[in-house]
Design a protein around this motif. Structure first.
Motif, short mmCIF file in Angstrom:
data_model
loop_
_atom_site.label_atom_id
_atom_site.label_comp_id
_atom_site.label_asym_id
_atom_site.label_seq_id
_atom_site.Cartn_x
_atom_site.Cartn_y
_atom_site.Cartn_z
N LEU C 52 5.52 1.37 -12.06
CA LEU C 52 5.26 2.54 -12.88
C LEU C 52 5.52 3.77 -12.00
O LEU C 52 5.00 3.85 -10.88
N ALA C 53 6.31 4.70 -12.50
CA ALA C 53 6.55 5.94 -11.76
C ALA C 53 6.18 7.12 -12.64
O ALA C 53 6.37 7.07 -13.86
N ALA C 54 5.61 8.15 -12.02
CA ALA C 54 5.25 9.34 -12.79
C ALA C 54 5.51 10.59 -11.96
O ALA C 54 5.47 10.55 -10.73
N TYR C 56 4.62 14.83 -11.69
CA TYR C 56 3.87 16.02 -12.09
C TYR C 56 4.51 17.23 -11.42
O TYR C 56 4.79 17.21 -10.24
N ARG C 77 4.17 9.43 -3.30
CA ARG C 77 3.26 8.34 -2.96
C ARG C 77 3.81 7.06 -3.55
O ARG C 77 3.99 6.95 -4.76
N MET C 80 1.14 -0.15 -3.39
CA MET C 80 1.08 -1.44 -4.07
C MET C 80 -0.33 -1.67 -4.59
O MET C 80 -1.31 -1.46 -3.86
N ALA C 81 -0.44 -2.14 -5.81
CA ALA C 81 -1.75 -2.47 -6.37
C ALA C 81 -2.34 -3.66 -5.62
O ALA C 81 -1.60 -4.53 -5.17
N PRO C 82 -3.66 -3.69 -5.50
CA PRO C 82 -4.29 -4.81 -4.77
C PRO C 82 -4.02 -6.17 -5.42
O PRO C 82 -4.10 -7.19 -4.75
N THR C 92 -6.61 -1.36 -1.29
CA THR C 92 -6.18 -0.26 -2.15
C THR C 92 -5.61 0.86 -1.29
O THR C 92 -6.00 1.03 -0.14
N GLY C 93 -4.67 1.61 -1.86
CA GLY C 93 -4.12 2.78 -1.17
C GLY C 93 -3.00 2.41 -0.22
O GLY C 93 -2.77 1.25 0.09
N PHE C 126 4.85 9.84 -8.07
CA PHE C 126 3.95 8.71 -7.81
C PHE C 126 4.63 7.42 -8.23
O PHE C 126 5.11 7.30 -9.36
N GLU C 128 3.74 3.43 -8.43
CA GLU C 128 2.71 2.40 -8.29
C GLU C 128 3.33 1.04 -8.58
O GLU C 128 3.82 0.79 -9.69
N LEU C 130 2.78 -2.36 -9.59
CA LEU C 130 1.70 -3.12 -10.24
C LEU C 130 1.87 -4.61 -9.96
O LEU C 130 0.91 -5.36 -9.91
#
Lengths: 261, 202, 244
Positions: C52-54, C56, C77, C80-82, C92-93, C126, C128, C130
């Motif tokens: 997923l990319a977003a 702002y 940023r 990777m999701a845990p 996380t992070g 961003f 992420e 998933l």
């Protein structure tokens, strides 16, 4: 708070004075609930919940670990929540905020207190148990993360498959055994805006609210409660909200059952 | 005929001067997600931030006050200032909604407002700035149609903030959101008219 | 590259572990405009990757000392999701790997975004992951490019990314997780399709001169299909309808 939030807050209050909400809902209505399960195949269980415009993804991972010293015969569970920066212009990169920690702990308490996961069934052998990691990813924030996260966690757990253990190690090619659940937890969160109490507050309503109460229940019992923010609730109010929590359970459970089928 | 184009897409095989496009090696390419209007040789953005222009009428919210200099939130990345002159007696507080005109833009990042007036009550809806022209419609037809059907007082700011008061704000909001989503599809005015008609009773 | 011990067979009867040819990409799909709050967003399924990319912005620069008076700054940023991996539970992070990847991805977009169009502002990207299954940075860049366009940010081009590399004597494209771990060389790339400029290039393992050439060409050839899917996803937001 951004300047526009001041306007939105005033507008929410103005409407409530006329017994109305911005999206024309009744005070004790949930927004539309959408649940999809099984989106993430690497995870042992997953679910994505849409509560209005709030969107939360939950991933469940099962890892072989040593048991806790005081509970050598049962598995472990952990809940973590991330308010991802892509979910809202208000969220920032960095270590978990107090809000994220509170959120995770409240969801954790409901599930744990209801003995929802049969932790004893997660015993593998002497010194080896399953640890259940429940990670909540907030993807779009529009209020009421508590209920959205509990829904996501439950839907993910209800569809979680435990890998087969071979020679003390997980074989993730073979994931057919459903995770054993003893109860389904539902969460109902109310907020107080001025003198009005609402169910399932969206972002604007949350900004306008000064008290919050989350009630997590199973079929017969209240399993966890958490009051948040500055405002208080009277005993009568709490009693009323407990009744509503039980009334709303059928709707939430139906959504979960449909998604897990 | 208009054609949907993406950044980097060729809009002309020759050099052509137009907004939202650039020329390289004798060809013209789009810089934006947009529509290419073959007839008028122009690239119209479908998305993207607002580009302020002098004399734009805007809706904003007062976000800070210091010695009669007000910071105003227009949803713009830079700063926006409203300096109240000696002869204006008007004073504002944080959260006040105002309508104003852009007097000047400094270094493309600081907007100076003038001719401000406060808007009492109501709420503000933020729409994509690229869709503002469609919300207003030709000679105000679209906004007028919504305003009449919903019995709502509506002022559209060029910055994408829309102030609404009274009547059926929920209906007006729904109509504006529909315009925002379908701005590029022809027959919009008629679709909005039908939608408003169907919902008038509710 | 993984240890040589317990190395699984990556080539079976002339095909890869998932049955692909060496120049064959995994199936993928791209969807734009998937998140309500973000100014632009994109969801990519690439093989078993879910990303997923977003975007702002442009928005106010935070902290203020990072502000550039004449142009926008980009922040990125990648994380990777845990629950994104099959065998592990991650923290996380962003970790050190994610921080490096975030930096090189940021540099890709500094090349194509018209930064001077947005003076003294900040654009946030961003990404992420998933679910990860090899090639997440490439799929993340492909997604982020679509999210930027969806946000209406001015760009000179729409970059795409893909990983190429070597399995034994074979030059191959788009490694899955097992290939990522055990191949002989891995070379993720991002490319601006309009002028063919390479905007990201990382490599490890071993490739000889001819192999590098072949791998580069393979990544460039893949652009046609990926670029088309990117622009199709963007057009799909408007129902492919044209004409007002």
């Amino acid at each position: 708070m951004e300047a526009i939030d001041v306007v939105k807050t005033n507008y929410v209050k103005e409407l409530l004075a006329k017994k109305a909400r911005e999206d024309m809902r009744q005070f004790m209505d949930f927004r539309k609930i959408g649940i999809v399960t099984g989106l993430m195949h690497n995870a042992e269980g997953s679910a994505q919940v849409d509560l209005g415009n709030t969107r939360v993804l939950c991933g469940v991972k099962l890892i072989v670990e040593e048991p806790m010293k005081d509970t050598p015969n049962q598995g472990n569970m952990m809940v973590a929540a991330e308010l991802l920066p892509l979910a809202s212009a208000d969220y920032e990169t960095g270590p978990p905020s107090p809000e994220a920690i509170e959120l995770a702990r409240v969801v954790d308490r409901g599930i744990r207190a209801a003995n929802s996961i049969d932790l004893k069934s997660l015993f593998i052998e002497e010194g080896k148990v399953w640890s259940v990691f429940i990670d909540l990813y907030v993807l779009n924030y529009d209020g009421n993360l508590f209920d959205a996260c509990t829904l996501a966690a439950m839907a993910a757990l209800m569809t979680t498959k435990v890998p087969k253990v071979e020679d003390g190690e997980a074989n993730r090619e073979d994931r057919t055994q459903p995770l054993k659940l003893d109860s389904i937890v539902t969460s109902t969160t109310f907020g107080k805006v001025g003198g009005s109490i609402l169910l399932d507050l969206d972002r604007n309503e949350e900004n306008a609210s000064d008290g919050r109460i989350t009630i997590a229940i199973d079929d017969a019992n209240i399993r966890a409660m958490q009051k948040g923010l500055r405002g208080g609730f009277t005993k009568d109010e709490v009693e009323m909200l407990l009744d509503i929590a039980f009334q709303k359970r059928a709707e939430l459970k139906r959504a979960l059952d449909q998604a897990a089928r | 005929m208009k054609q949907i184009i993406v950044p980097g897409e060729v809009v002309s095989q020759s050099q052509a001067r137009m907004d939202n496009a650039y020329v390289e090696n004798g060809k013209t390419y789009s810089k934006v997600m947009g529509l290419y209007d073959e007839e008028h040789k122009s690239v119209i953005p479908l998305e993207g931030p607002w580009k302020p222009r002098i004399d734009d009428a805007v809706i904003g919210i007062v976000s800070e006050e210091k010695n009669k200099v007000y910071e105003v939130d227009l949803g713009f990345f830079g700063r926006t200032l409203l300096i109240v002159g000696k002869f204006d007696r008007e004073s504002y507080k944080v959260g006040d909604i105002i309508e104003a005109t852009i007097k000047d833009i400094e270094d493309r990042k600081t907007i100076i407002l003038t001719r401000a007036r406060p808007l009492e009550g109501g709420t503000v809806l933020a729409v994509k700035p690229a869709k503002v022209a469609r919300v207003i419609g030709k000679a105000n037809t679209m906004v007028k149609q919504i305003s009449e059907a919903a019995k709502t007082y509506i002022i559209v700011g060029m910055n994408g903030m829309i102030w609404m008061r009274g009547g059926n704000i929920a209906l007006a909001t729904e109509a504006i959101r529909k315009i925002e989503a379908e701005a590029h599809i022809s027959g919009l005015t008629e679709r909005i008219r039908l939608m408003l008609e169907q919902n008038k009773g509710s | 590259m993984g240890s040589s011990e317990n190395k699984p067979e990556l080539v079976i009867n002339g095909k890869r572990t998932d049955g692909r040819d060496f120049d064959e990409m995994r199936p993928f799909s791209i969807k734009a405009n998937v998140l309500k709050n973000a100014d632009g967003s994109c969801y990519v399924e690439w093989g078993n990757n879910r990303i997923l990319a977003a975007v702002y912005g442009p928005k106010e620069v935070m902290p203020r000392h990072m502000m550039e008076p004449d142009r926008a700054i980009i922040k990125c940023r990648y994380a990777m999701a845990p629950f994104s991996s099959l065998s592990d539970h991650g923290r996380t992070g962003p970790n050190r790997r994610a921080i490096e990847i975030s930096k090189v991805i940021k540099e890709v977009f500094e090349n194509v975004v018209v930064l001077r169009e947005y003076p003294a502002s900040e654009i946030d990207i961003f990404i992420e992951v998933l679910q990860g299954d090899g090639g997440t940075r490439a799929a993340g860049i492909t997604a982020a490019a679509v999210a930027l366009a969806n946000a209406g940010i001015q760009m000179r081009d729409l970059p795409y990314a893909i990983s190429v590399g070597r399995i034994g004597e074979h030059i191959a494209i788009d490694f899955n997780m097992i290939e990522d771990n055990y191949s002989d060389s891995d070379m993720p790339m991002a490319i601006a399709p309009r002028n063919g400029e390479i905007l990201l290039l990382q490599m490890d393992g071993g490739l000889d001169r001819a192999q590098v050439s072949k791998a580069l060409q393979m990544a460039i050839d893949a652009g046609k299909v990926i670029s088309k899917a990117q622009s199709d996803a963007l057009r799909e937001v408007y129902g492919n309808a044209a004409g007002v």
